[in-house]
Design a protein around this motif. Sequence first.
Motif, PDB file in Angstrom:
ATOM      1  N   ALA A 182     -66.153 -28.552  45.425  1.00  0.00           N
ATOM      2  CA  ALA A 182     -65.237 -28.247  44.333  1.00  0.00           C
ATOM      3  C   ALA A 182     -63.834 -28.106  44.893  1.00  0.00           C
ATOM      4  CB  ALA A 182     -65.636 -26.950  43.626  1.00  0.00           C
ATOM      5  N   VAL A 183     -62.870 -28.025  43.991  1.00  0.00           N
ATOM      6  CA  VAL A 183     -61.534 -27.593  44.367  1.00  0.00           C
ATOM      7  C   VAL A 183     -61.506 -26.075  44.256  1.00  0.00           C
ATOM      8  CG1 VAL A 183     -59.071 -27.680  43.858  1.00  0.00           C
ATOM      9  CG2 VAL A 183     -60.473 -29.730  43.588  1.00  0.00           C
ATOM     10  N   TYR A 184     -61.082 -25.415  45.307  1.00  0.00           N
ATOM     11  CA  TYR A 184     -61.048 -23.960  45.354  1.00  0.00           C
ATOM     12  C   TYR A 184     -59.623 -23.469  45.157  1.00  0.00           C
ATOM     13  CZ  TYR A 184     -65.892 -23.699  46.817  1.00  0.00           C
ATOM     14  OH  TYR A 184     -67.262 -23.779  46.852  1.00  0.00           O
ATOM     15  N   TYR A 185     -59.453 -22.525  44.224  1.00  0.00           N
ATOM     16  CA  TYR A 185     -58.150 -22.008  43.856  1.00  0.00           C
ATOM     17  C   TYR A 185     -58.038 -20.520  44.153  1.00  0.00           C
ATOM     18  CZ  TYR A 185     -57.797 -26.270  41.033  1.00  0.00           C
ATOM     19  OH  TYR A 185     -57.766 -27.569  40.604  1.00  0.00           O
ATOM     20  N   CYS A 186     -56.910 -20.128  44.680  1.00  0.00           N
ATOM     21  CA  CYS A 186     -56.581 -18.729  44.901  1.00  0.00           C
ATOM     22  C   CYS A 186     -55.829 -18.193  43.687  1.00  0.00           C
ATOM     23  CB  CYS A 186     -55.725 -18.613  46.161  1.00  0.00           C
ATOM     24  SG  CYS A 186     -55.260 -16.940  46.627  1.00  0.00           S
ATOM     25  N   SER A 187     -56.041 -16.919  43.356  1.00  0.00           N
ATOM     26  CA  SER A 187     -55.369 -16.310  42.217  1.00  0.00           C
ATOM     27  C   SER A 187     -54.891 -14.913  42.553  1.00  0.00           C
ATOM     28  CB  SER A 187     -56.300 -16.260  41.000  1.00  0.00           C
ATOM     29  OG  SER A 187     -57.338 -15.312  41.195  1.00  0.00           O
ATOM     30  N   ALA A 188     -53.914 -14.444  41.773  1.00  0.00           N
ATOM     31  CA  ALA A 188     -53.381 -13.100  41.959  1.00  0.00           C
ATOM     32  C   ALA A 188     -53.032 -12.489  40.610  1.00  0.00           C
ATOM     33  CB  ALA A 188     -52.142 -13.115  42.850  1.00  0.00           C
ATOM     34  N   GLY A 189     -53.215 -11.188  40.490  1.00  0.00           N
ATOM     35  CA  GLY A 189     -52.862 -10.458  39.290  1.00  0.00           C
ATOM     36  C   GLY A 189     -52.977  -8.978  39.529  1.00  0.00           C
ATOM     37  N   TYR A 190     -52.535  -8.209  38.557  1.00  0.00           N
ATOM     38  CA  TYR A 190     -52.606  -6.762  38.698  1.00  0.00           C
ATOM     39  C   TYR A 190     -53.972  -6.209  38.327  1.00  0.00           C
ATOM     40  CZ  TYR A 190     -47.595  -6.792  39.405  1.00  0.00           C
ATOM     41  OH  TYR A 190     -46.331  -7.023  39.903  1.00  0.00           O
ATOM     42  N   VAL A 191     -54.716  -6.966  37.525  1.00  0.00           N
ATOM     43  CA  VAL A 191     -56.089  -6.621  37.184  1.00  0.00           C
ATOM     44  C   VAL A 191     -56.936  -7.875  37.307  1.00  0.00           C
ATOM     45  CG1 VAL A 191     -55.527  -4.665  35.709  1.00  0.00           C
ATOM     46  CG2 VAL A 191     -55.644  -6.960  34.726  1.00  0.00           C
ATOM     47  N   THR A 192     -58.233  -7.688  37.509  1.00  0.00           N
ATOM     48  CA  THR A 192     -59.129  -8.788  37.816  1.00  0.00           C
ATOM     49  C   THR A 192     -59.177  -9.855  36.730  1.00  0.00           C
ATOM     50  OG1 THR A 192     -60.524  -7.353  39.185  1.00  0.00           O
ATOM     51  CG2 THR A 192     -61.506  -9.402  38.392  1.00  0.00           C
TER      52      THR A 192
ATOM     53  N   TYR B 267     -50.797 -15.537  38.767  1.00  0.00           N
ATOM     54  CA  TYR B 267     -50.371 -16.603  39.652  1.00  0.00           C
ATOM     55  C   TYR B 267     -51.570 -17.388  40.165  1.00  0.00           C
ATOM     56  CZ  TYR B 267     -46.291 -13.528  39.717  1.00  0.00           C
ATOM     57  OH  TYR B 267     -45.242 -12.722  39.356  1.00  0.00           O
ATOM     58  N   TRP B 268     -51.361 -18.702  40.322  1.00  0.00           N
ATOM     59  CA  TRP B 268     -52.396 -19.607  40.823  1.00  0.00           C
ATOM     60  C   TRP B 268     -51.872 -20.433  41.983  1.00  0.00           C
ATOM     61  CZ3 TRP B 268     -57.340 -19.652  38.993  1.00  0.00           C
ATOM     62  CH2 TRP B 268     -57.578 -19.081  37.735  1.00  0.00           C
ATOM     63  N   GLY B 269     -52.750 -20.710  42.925  1.00  0.00           N
ATOM     64  CA  GLY B 269     -52.437 -21.677  43.951  1.00  0.00           C
ATOM     65  C   GLY B 269     -52.712 -23.084  43.454  1.00  0.00           C
ATOM     66  N   GLN B 270     -52.372 -24.071  44.269  1.00  0.00           N
ATOM     67  CA  GLN B 270     -52.546 -25.469  43.891  1.00  0.00           C
ATOM     68  C   GLN B 270     -53.955 -25.987  44.136  1.00  0.00           C
ATOM     69  OE1 GLN B 270     -50.139 -27.384  42.287  1.00  0.00           O
ATOM     70  NE2 GLN B 270     -49.230 -25.322  42.141  1.00  0.00           N
ATOM     71  N   GLY B 271     -54.730 -25.278  44.916  1.00  0.00           N
ATOM     72  CA  GLY B 271     -56.102 -25.659  45.176  1.00  0.00           C
ATOM     73  C   GLY B 271     -56.285 -26.403  46.485  1.00  0.00           C
TER      74      GLY B 271
ATOM     75  N   GLU C 132     -53.023 -22.424  49.317  1.00  0.00           N
ATOM     76  CA  GLU C 132     -54.343 -22.457  49.940  1.00  0.00           C
ATOM     77  C   GLU C 132     -54.369 -23.442  51.101  1.00  0.00           C
ATOM     78  OE1 GLU C 132     -55.160 -22.144  45.392  1.00  0.00           O
ATOM     79  OE2 GLU C 132     -53.809 -23.255  46.710  1.00  0.00           O
ATOM     80  N   SER C 133     -55.247 -23.174  52.054  1.00  0.00           N
ATOM     81  CA  SER C 133     -55.475 -24.087  53.155  1.00  0.00           C
ATOM     82  C   SER C 133     -56.889 -23.870  53.688  1.00  0.00           C
ATOM     83  CB  SER C 133     -54.447 -23.886  54.269  1.00  0.00           C
ATOM     84  OG  SER C 133     -54.540 -22.580  54.814  1.00  0.00           O
ATOM     85  N   GLY C 134     -57.349 -24.803  54.501  1.00  0.00           N
ATOM     86  CA  GLY C 134     -58.642 -24.666  55.148  1.00  0.00           C
ATOM     87  C   GLY C 134     -59.752 -25.501  54.561  1.00  0.00           C
ATOM     88  N   GLY C 135     -59.487 -26.193  53.480  1.00  0.00           N
ATOM     89  CA  GLY C 135     -60.502 -27.036  52.886  1.00  0.00           C
ATOM     90  C   GLY C 135     -60.765 -28.269  53.727  1.00  0.00           C
TER      91      GLY C 135
END
Length: 117
Positions: free
Chosen positions: A91-101, A106-110, A6-9
Motif C-alpha cells: 500500500a501507500v503509507y501516509y503519516c498524519s498529525a493532529g491534536y486528537v486521534t 496534516y498529511w504527508g505525501q505518502g 515520509e521516507s523508508g518505503g
Amino acid sequence: QVQLVESGGGLVQPGGSLRLSCAVSGGIFRLYTMGWYRQAPGKQRELIATITSGGSTNYADSVKGRFTISRDNTKKTVYLQMISLKPEDTAVYYCSAGYVTDKVIYWGQGTQVTVSS
C-alpha cells in the motif's frame, strides 16, 4: 507551516522488515497525536497505528503484533517499524498529525511499500 515527509518505503520480500519515518517541520510536534494510514489500490484509506503526545499507542487488528509506532520528540519524527510483512501489506503509507486521534489536520505525501517475491 507544517509539513510531513515520509521516507523508508520500498520493495521487500514476504516475511521481511521495513522501517518508515515521518519527519515533521513547523508546528509543535510534541503536542500532536501522530498516526500512520495506508491505502491499497481500490481500497479505502485505513488507519493502522496512532501514538499520542503522551506516548500511548493503538493499532489496527490487521497489523497488531507486527507493526510498532514510535516517536522521537527531539528529532520531530514518528516511525513505523514493520516486521513479518505480507503481500496484503502492500500500500501507500501516509503519516498524519493532529491534536486528537480522530481529527487529522496534516498529511504527508505518502511512501510506497510493496511486499512481493
